[in-house]
Design a protein around this motif. Structure first.
Motif, PDB file in Angstrom:
ATOM      1  N   TYR A  47      31.988  29.758  35.451  1.00 48.72           N
ATOM      2  CA  TYR A  47      32.654  31.067  35.438  1.00 48.72           C
ATOM      3  C   TYR A  47      32.759  31.678  34.045  1.00 48.72           C
ATOM      4  O   TYR A  47      32.387  32.836  33.824  1.00 48.72           O
ATOM      5  CB  TYR A  47      34.051  30.965  36.058  1.00 48.72           C
ATOM      6  CG  TYR A  47      34.862  32.218  35.826  1.00 48.72           C
ATOM      7  CD1 TYR A  47      34.627  33.363  36.571  1.00 48.72           C
ATOM      8  CD2 TYR A  47      35.841  32.268  34.825  1.00 48.72           C
ATOM      9  CE1 TYR A  47      35.338  34.534  36.341  1.00 48.72           C
ATOM     10  CE2 TYR A  47      36.545  33.434  34.587  1.00 48.72           C
ATOM     11  CZ  TYR A  47      36.297  34.554  35.343  1.00 48.72           C
ATOM     12  OH  TYR A  47      36.992  35.719  35.095  1.00 48.72           O
ATOM     13  N   ASP A  63      41.016  41.839  31.966  1.00 48.39           N
ATOM     14  CA  ASP A  63      41.239  40.499  32.498  1.00 48.39           C
ATOM     15  C   ASP A  63      42.624  40.468  33.126  1.00 48.39           C
ATOM     16  O   ASP A  63      43.634  40.660  32.433  1.00 48.39           O
ATOM     17  CB  ASP A  63      41.129  39.450  31.396  1.00 48.39           C
ATOM     18  CG  ASP A  63      41.070  38.033  31.948  1.00 48.39           C
ATOM     19  OD1 ASP A  63      40.345  37.827  32.945  1.00 48.39           O
ATOM     20  OD2 ASP A  63      41.716  37.141  31.383  1.00 48.39           O
ATOM     21  N   LEU A 131      37.939  41.222  35.408  1.00 52.40           N
ATOM     22  CA  LEU A 131      37.799  39.777  35.521  1.00 52.40           C
ATOM     23  C   LEU A 131      39.133  39.155  35.914  1.00 52.40           C
ATOM     24  O   LEU A 131      40.195  39.721  35.653  1.00 52.40           O
ATOM     25  CB  LEU A 131      37.357  39.167  34.182  1.00 52.40           C
ATOM     26  CG  LEU A 131      36.044  39.644  33.568  1.00 52.40           C
ATOM     27  CD1 LEU A 131      35.906  39.096  32.155  1.00 52.40           C
ATOM     28  CD2 LEU A 131      34.860  39.223  34.420  1.00 52.40           C
ATOM     29  N   SER A 132      39.081  37.972  36.503  1.00 49.92           N
ATOM     30  CA  SER A 132      40.308  37.203  36.727  1.00 49.92           C
ATOM     31  C   SER A 132      39.924  35.766  37.051  1.00 49.92           C
ATOM     32  O   SER A 132      38.992  35.523  37.824  1.00 49.92           O
ATOM     33  CB  SER A 132      41.144  37.791  37.869  1.00 49.92           C
ATOM     34  OG  SER A 132      42.443  37.234  37.867  1.00 49.92           O
ATOM     35  N   ARG A 133      40.623  34.835  36.437  1.00 50.51           N
ATOM     36  CA  ARG A 133      40.415  33.417  36.740  1.00 50.51           C
ATOM     37  C   ARG A 133      41.709  32.848  37.288  1.00 50.51           C
ATOM     38  O   ARG A 133      42.729  32.818  36.616  1.00 50.51           O
ATOM     39  CB  ARG A 133      39.987  32.634  35.498  1.00 50.51           C
ATOM     40  CG  ARG A 133      39.720  31.147  35.774  1.00 50.51           C
ATOM     41  CD  ARG A 133      39.322  30.438  34.492  1.00 50.51           C
ATOM     42  NE  ARG A 133      39.057  29.021  34.696  1.00 50.51           N
ATOM     43  CZ  ARG A 133      39.978  28.060  34.649  1.00 50.51           C
ATOM     44  NH1 ARG A 133      41.258  28.379  34.419  1.00 50.51           N
ATOM     45  NH2 ARG A 133      39.657  26.797  34.833  1.00 50.51           N
ATOM     46  N   ALA A 138      44.970  38.335  44.642  1.00 48.86           N
ATOM     47  CA  ALA A 138      44.138  39.474  44.267  1.00 48.86           C
ATOM     48  C   ALA A 138      44.704  40.730  44.917  1.00 48.86           C
ATOM     49  O   ALA A 138      44.768  40.824  46.146  1.00 48.86           O
ATOM     50  CB  ALA A 138      42.694  39.249  44.708  1.00 48.86           C
ATOM     51  N   TYR A 153      34.152  43.608  40.061  1.00 42.33           N
ATOM     52  CA  TYR A 153      35.217  42.605  39.953  1.00 42.33           C
ATOM     53  C   TYR A 153      34.540  41.249  40.038  1.00 42.33           C
ATOM     54  O   TYR A 153      33.871  40.928  41.032  1.00 42.33           O
ATOM     55  CB  TYR A 153      36.223  42.775  41.088  1.00 42.33           C
ATOM     56  CG  TYR A 153      37.293  41.690  41.144  1.00 42.33           C
ATOM     57  CD1 TYR A 153      38.300  41.628  40.192  1.00 42.33           C
ATOM     58  CD2 TYR A 153      37.306  40.747  42.180  1.00 42.33           C
ATOM     59  CE1 TYR A 153      39.288  40.649  40.250  1.00 42.33           C
ATOM     60  CE2 TYR A 153      38.291  39.777  42.251  1.00 42.33           C
ATOM     61  CZ  TYR A 153      39.279  39.723  41.280  1.00 42.33           C
ATOM     62  OH  TYR A 153      40.251  38.760  41.339  1.00 42.33           O
ATOM     63  N   ALA A 155      35.379  37.159  39.546  1.00 45.58           N
ATOM     64  CA  ALA A 155      36.563  36.308  39.448  1.00 45.58           C
ATOM     65  C   ALA A 155      36.337  34.957  40.109  1.00 45.58           C
ATOM     66  O   ALA A 155      35.551  34.822  41.053  1.00 45.58           O
ATOM     67  CB  ALA A 155      37.758  36.995  40.097  1.00 45.58           C
ATOM     68  N   GLN A 156      37.063  33.968  39.596  1.00 47.24           N
ATOM     69  CA  GLN A 156      37.134  32.657  40.232  1.00 47.24           C
ATOM     70  C   GLN A 156      38.529  32.477  40.792  1.00 47.24           C
ATOM     71  O   GLN A 156      39.509  32.531  40.052  1.00 47.24           O
ATOM     72  CB  GLN A 156      36.825  31.555  39.227  1.00 47.24           C
ATOM     73  CG  GLN A 156      36.896  30.141  39.819  1.00 47.24           C
ATOM     74  CD  GLN A 156      36.473  29.089  38.816  1.00 47.24           C
ATOM     75  OE1 GLN A 156      35.324  29.027  38.424  1.00 47.24           O
ATOM     76  NE2 GLN A 156      37.421  28.253  38.395  1.00 47.24           N
ATOM     77  N   HIS A 157      38.611  32.286  42.117  1.00 46.75           N
ATOM     78  CA  HIS A 157      39.897  32.135  42.790  1.00 46.75           C
ATOM     79  C   HIS A 157      40.117  30.679  43.184  1.00 46.75           C
ATOM     80  O   HIS A 157      39.166  29.925  43.412  1.00 46.75           O
ATOM     81  CB  HIS A 157      39.939  32.986  44.061  1.00 46.75           C
ATOM     82  CG  HIS A 157      39.986  34.453  43.815  1.00 46.75           C
ATOM     83  ND1 HIS A 157      40.295  35.358  44.810  1.00 46.75           N
ATOM     84  CD2 HIS A 157      39.768  35.194  42.709  1.00 46.75           C
ATOM     85  CE1 HIS A 157      40.265  36.587  44.322  1.00 46.75           C
ATOM     86  NE2 HIS A 157      39.944  36.510  43.048  1.00 46.75           N
TER      87      HIS A 157
END
Length: 268
Positions: A47, A63, A131-133, A138, A153, A155-157
């Protein structure tokens, strides 16, 4: 967590190990303390590296729920030759806001204090990359709102039932609605209901090992939603039994779940 798999506990007592796990600060998302005492396999998609590649092609980036900013900082370092012109981050926990601000200031990142369930404090169509980790949740309508048409978008969820074996060791069997929370197909439906198009959705289940009880204590203090009421005092019998189990039979094994979202806002 690292991938080394060696234990540092030796013959140390339960009390010493627990005291060490309690003493480690929990701010930010730097997991380097776990080296040698806990491991977690990494998702195949890498990621942070992939986020860095996307940042190098973005002009404005956000982010969401950046934590202490460590992962975003690494991704920005990958894009150092051509970083976005405008970069921002949000975070809701005050200690992490301070840590992220200090870490990301030199990269020109504006860190904004914003609760995880609050509207994003930015104008419509402000970013071409969000981005979002590991976001807590969400907020698809807000993500769609701040993305420009054609924006992404990425992201790793955290997936459903992540580390459920560890959770159930302390809390007992969990109901299906909790085991299935964060289901990627439910999240897909939420994204699509907000008008976003799924480019790619991948999921993996990854082995985790805890080699001593200090690692378990620190993990549960740091990732507070696993056992929400966790304290050493409240769970001392379970911790002591788990310490003895690890000492006699080897590391405690559980499995994390992760999924990768690559989502696009259609052009108007």
């Amino acid at each position: 967590m690292d991938n080394s798999g060696s234990s540092t506990s030796g013959t140390r007592s339960f009390e010493d190990l627990v005291a060490e796990g309690v003493a480690v600060p929990t701010e930010g998302w730097d997991f380097s303390w776990f080296e040698g005492r806990a491991t977690e396999a990494r998702p195949s998609w890498g990621y942070a590296r992939s986020a860095g590649d996307r940042l190098s092609r973005a002009t404005t980036a956000l982010d969401v729920q950046t934590g202490g900013g460590e992962v975003f900082d690494f991704a920005l370092s990958r894009a150092a030759a051509q970083p976005p012109m405008l970069v921002a981050a949000t975070e809701g926990w005050p200690p992490n806001v301070a840590k992220a601000t200090e870490l990301l200031r030199s990269r020109g990142v504006v860190v904004v204090a914003a609760a995880e369930d609050a509207p994003l404090p930015f104008a419509d169509a402000a970013f071409d990359l969000v981005l979002s980790r590991h976001p807590v949740r969400a907020n698809w309508p807000e993500i769609a709102r701040v993305l420009r048409p054609g924006g992404t978008y990425f992201a790793q969820h955290v997936g459903p039932g992540s580390a459920v074996e560890l959770v159930e060791y302390f809390l007992g069997p969990q109901p299906d609605d909790l085991r299935n929370a964060r289901d990627p197909e439910r999240e897909r439906a939420g994204a699509e209901a907000a008008g976003l198009a799924i480019v790619e959705l991948r999921a993996e289940r990854l082995r985790m090992e805890f080699h001593d009880i200090a690692a378990v204590v620190h993990f549960l203090r740091k990732v507070i939603w696993m056992v929400p009421d966790f304290t050493v005092e409240a769970y001392e019998p379970q911790l002591r039994a788990l310490h003895e189990q690890i000492e006699s039979t080897g590391p405690f094994v559980t499995y994390s779940t992760r999924h990768l979202f690559d989502v696009r806002k259609p052009t108007e």
